[in-house]
Design a protein around this motif. Structure first.
Motif, PDB file in Angstrom:
ATOM      1  N   VAL A 285       0.856  -1.342   0.159  1.00  0.00           N
ATOM      2  CA  VAL A 285       0.054   0.030  -0.105  1.00  0.00           C
ATOM      3  C   VAL A 285       0.854   1.301   0.036  1.00  0.00           C
ATOM      4  O   VAL A 285       0.312   2.296  -0.200  1.00  0.00           O
ATOM      5  N   ALA A 286       2.279   1.077   0.181  1.00  0.00           N
ATOM      6  CA  ALA A 286       3.186   2.194   0.109  1.00  0.00           C
ATOM      7  C   ALA A 286       2.951   3.281   1.186  1.00  0.00           C
ATOM      8  O   ALA A 286       1.843   3.708   1.601  1.00  0.00           O
ATOM      9  N   ALA A 287       4.036   3.410   1.955  1.00  0.00           N
ATOM     10  CA  ALA A 287       4.359   4.291   3.153  1.00  0.00           C
ATOM     11  C   ALA A 287       3.902   5.758   2.628  1.00  0.00           C
ATOM     12  O   ALA A 287       3.187   6.341   3.429  1.00  0.00           O
ATOM     13  N   GLU A 288       4.062   5.949   1.336  1.00  0.00           N
ATOM     14  CA  GLU A 288       3.606   7.468   1.038  1.00  0.00           C
ATOM     15  C   GLU A 288       2.119   7.414   0.132  1.00  0.00           C
ATOM     16  O   GLU A 288       2.154   8.030  -0.929  1.00  0.00           O
TER      17      GLU A 288
ATOM     18  N   GLU B 249       1.306  -4.825   2.964  1.00  0.00           N
ATOM     19  CA  GLU B 249       2.677  -4.419   3.191  1.00  0.00           C
ATOM     20  C   GLU B 249       3.176  -3.066   3.055  1.00  0.00           C
ATOM     21  O   GLU B 249       2.473  -2.284   2.468  1.00  0.00           O
ATOM     22  N   GLU B 250       4.012  -2.717   3.767  1.00  0.00           N
ATOM     23  CA  GLU B 250       4.393  -1.318   3.870  1.00  0.00           C
ATOM     24  C   GLU B 250       3.522  -0.373   4.612  1.00  0.00           C
ATOM     25  O   GLU B 250       2.990   0.755   4.185  1.00  0.00           O
ATOM     26  N   LEU B 251       3.204  -0.946   5.685  1.00  0.00           N
ATOM     27  CA  LEU B 251       2.177  -0.191   6.421  1.00  0.00           C
ATOM     28  C   LEU B 251       2.688   0.717   7.319  1.00  0.00           C
ATOM     29  O   LEU B 251       3.429   0.284   8.397  1.00  0.00           O
TER      30      LEU B 251
ATOM     31  N   GLU C 246       2.255  -7.473  12.087  1.00  0.00           N
ATOM     32  CA  GLU C 246       3.540  -7.501  12.605  1.00  0.00           C
ATOM     33  C   GLU C 246       4.403  -6.618  12.213  1.00  0.00           C
ATOM     34  O   GLU C 246       4.772  -6.621  10.710  1.00  0.00           O
ATOM     35  N   GLY C 247       5.188  -5.736  12.732  1.00  0.00           N
ATOM     36  CA  GLY C 247       6.141  -4.666  12.023  1.00  0.00           C
ATOM     37  C   GLY C 247       4.965  -3.955  10.993  1.00  0.00           C
ATOM     38  O   GLY C 247       4.133  -3.286  11.460  1.00  0.00           O
ATOM     39  N   THR C 248       5.836  -4.033   9.856  1.00  0.00           N
ATOM     40  CA  THR C 248       5.025  -3.363   8.607  1.00  0.00           C
ATOM     41  C   THR C 248       4.092  -4.025   7.700  1.00  0.00           C
ATOM     42  O   THR C 248       3.711  -3.644   6.433  1.00  0.00           O
ATOM     43  N   VAL C 249       3.791  -5.306   8.145  1.00  0.00           N
ATOM     44  CA  VAL C 249       2.987  -6.086   7.130  1.00  0.00           C
ATOM     45  C   VAL C 249       1.582  -6.486   8.237  1.00  0.00           C
ATOM     46  O   VAL C 249       1.578  -6.944   9.395  1.00  0.00           O
ATOM     47  N   GLY C 250       0.602  -6.836   7.524  1.00  0.00           N
ATOM     48  CA  GLY C 250      -0.741  -7.356   8.302  1.00  0.00           C
ATOM     49  C   GLY C 250      -1.416  -8.272   7.065  1.00  0.00           C
ATOM     50  O   GLY C 250      -1.183  -8.227   6.120  1.00  0.00           O
TER      51      GLY C 250
END
Length: 349
Positions: free
Chosen positions: A139-142, A164-166, A188-192
Motif C-alpha cells: 500500500v506504500a508508506a507514501e 505490506e509497507e504499513l 506484525e511490524g509493517t505487514v498485516g
C-alpha cells in the motif's frame, strides 16, 4: 535516339535503376531483394542485425548463465526478461530496411524462444469456480489516497487480504476502514493480514533484517486450515557504482524459503512484495517450492510495479499443497506505487 535506347535497355534489363545505385519501388524495396549498389546480395547483407538477433536469442535461452558476480546482472536481466523481446520488432524493421534474408532468418530464433518462455502468458488460463479470493497489496508508506485504497480492497470481494509497507501513521486508518468487512486481523511490524475467517498461530518470520517484515498465521477457511505467510522482502537498488544490489533481499529470501519449507500445515499461501519476479534465480529458495497463481491461472503478465507503467511482477501470490488457483489478476490503480494483485483458489485434495 541513341540516348533513349540506352536508357530503355537499362530499364528492360533490370526493371530498376539498380545499375546506377538506385533501388526499386514498392514498400521497403520488397520488389528488389537482389544485389545492392555494392554488389551484396540479400544473404550477405544485414550481418550485424543477424548477430544482434542471435545475441537476443542467447540472452533468452541462457539467462540463467549470466553471472551475478558483476553488479548482479543476472538478476537484473531476469527481472525484466520478457522485455528482451522488444528487440525483435526493432531488429525486424532494420532487417526489412536492409532487405536482408539472413537477418530475417536469424530473427526466427528469438521469436521462437520468447514464445516458448512467455507465449503461454498471453492466453487466459483462468477457469472454474473458486472457494475464496486473496489479495496482496504493497500500500506504500507514501500512499496518496488511503481511503481510496481501502475502498478498492473492500470492493475486491476478497476473503483474505495481506498488506505490506504499513506506515505507522496509516495503520489506524486501515484497521478502522477494513474492520467491518474483515473482523479478524493481525499486524506484525509493517505487514498485516485481514480476513473474514478466524486467524490464529501468528508468529514473526525472521528475515535477517533486524525488524519484522514477515509473519506466519493460520487461517481457518470453511474448507480447512491454511498457513498464510505475509512477507515484504528488502528492496533492490540499481546503483551506478554497485550495479543491481540485491544481497539483503537474497538473504531474506533464503530465510523465508526455510520457514516455508519447515511449515507443518499442508496447504500454504504466500502473499507479499518479494521485490523480484518468478524468473529471478535469487528467489529460488521460495519459488522452487511454490506455485505462482499468475503463472497458473492468469491472463497476461500481471505486471504490478510501478503502478504508473507496470514493468515487472514483483508482488506475488503463491501456494503449495493442494490449493488450486483458478483466477489471477491485478486490481485498478490506487494511491500506491504498486498495483494490488488478486487470486481465487479452489481448495483441492
Amino acid at each position: 535516339m541513341a540516348q533513349a535506347d540506352s536508357t530503355d535497355r537499362t530499364a528492360d534489363a533490370g526493371g530498376t535503376d539498380t545499375a546506377r545505385g538506385g533501388r526499386s519501388g514498392g514498400f521497403l524495396g520488397l520488389r528488389d531483394w537482389g544485389r545492392d549498389a555494392r554488389g551484396s546480395n540479400t544473404w550477405r547483407r544485414g550481418l550485424v542485425i543477424a548477430v544482434l538477433a542471435v545475441v537476443t536469442a542467447v540472452l533468452l535461452a541462457f539467462h540463467a548463465e549470466v553471472p551475478n558476480s558483476v553488479g548482479n546482472l543476472g538478476s537484473l536481466l531476469e527481472t525484466f526478461l520478457p522485455w528482451v523481446g522488444l528487440a525483435v520488432p526493432v531488429l525486424l524493421v532494420a532487417a526489412l530496411l536492409r532487405r536482408s534474408a539472413t537477418a530475417l532468418t536469424a530473427l526466427l530464433l528469438p521469436v521462437a524462444l520468447w514464445a516458448n518462455l512467455f507465449g503461454g502468458q498471453l492466453t487466459d488460463k483462468s477457469g472454474g469456480k473458486g472457494d475464496w479470493t486473496v489479495v496482496s497489496h504493497n500500500v506504500a508508506a507514501e500512499n496518496t489516497d488511503v481511503p481510496g485504497t481501502i475502498r478498492g480492497l473492500v470492493a475486491s470481494g476478497a476473503q483474505i487480504v495481506a498488506l505490506e509497507e504499513l506506515a505507522g501513521g496509516h495503520l489506524r486508518a486501515y484497521e478502522t476502514g477494513l474492520s467491518d468487512a474483515y473482523p479478524y486481523h493481525a499486524v506484525e511490524g509493517t505487514v498485516g493480514l485481514w480476513s473474514k475467517y478466524p486467524i490464529s498461530g501468528v508468529s514473526p518470520v525472521d528475515l535477517r533484517m533486524g525488524w519484522t517484515r514477515a509473519f506466519r498465521a493460520q487461517v481457518a477457511t470453511p474448507q480447512g486450515p491454511v498457513a498464510v505467510y505475509v512477507a515484504h522482502l528488502p528492496s533492490v537498488r540499481l546503483k551506478a557504482e554497485g550495479g543491481f544490489t540485491v544481497d539483503q533481499r537474497d538473504v531474506s529470501a533464503q530465510a523465508l524459503g526455510n520457514a516455508i519449507q519447515a511449515e507443518r500445515v499442508s496447504r500454504v499461501l504466500l502473499l507479499g512484495d518479494l521485490n523480484g519476479t518468478m524468473n529471478d534465480r535469487s528467489l529460488a529458495p521460495v519459488t522452487s517450492q511454490m506455485r505462482s497463481a499468475q503463472g497458473a491461472a492468469g491472463d497476461g503478465f500481471g505486471f504490478s510495479w510501478p503502478a504508473a507503467f507496470p514493468m515487472a511482477r514483483i508482488d506475488q501470490i503463491m501456494s503449495k499443497g493442494g490449493l488450486q488457483p483458478v483466477d489471477s489478476r491485478t486490481l485498478p490503480r490506487d494511491g500506491s506505487d504498486h498495483l494490488a494483485v488478486a487470486a481465487t483458489y479452489r481448495y483441492g485434495s
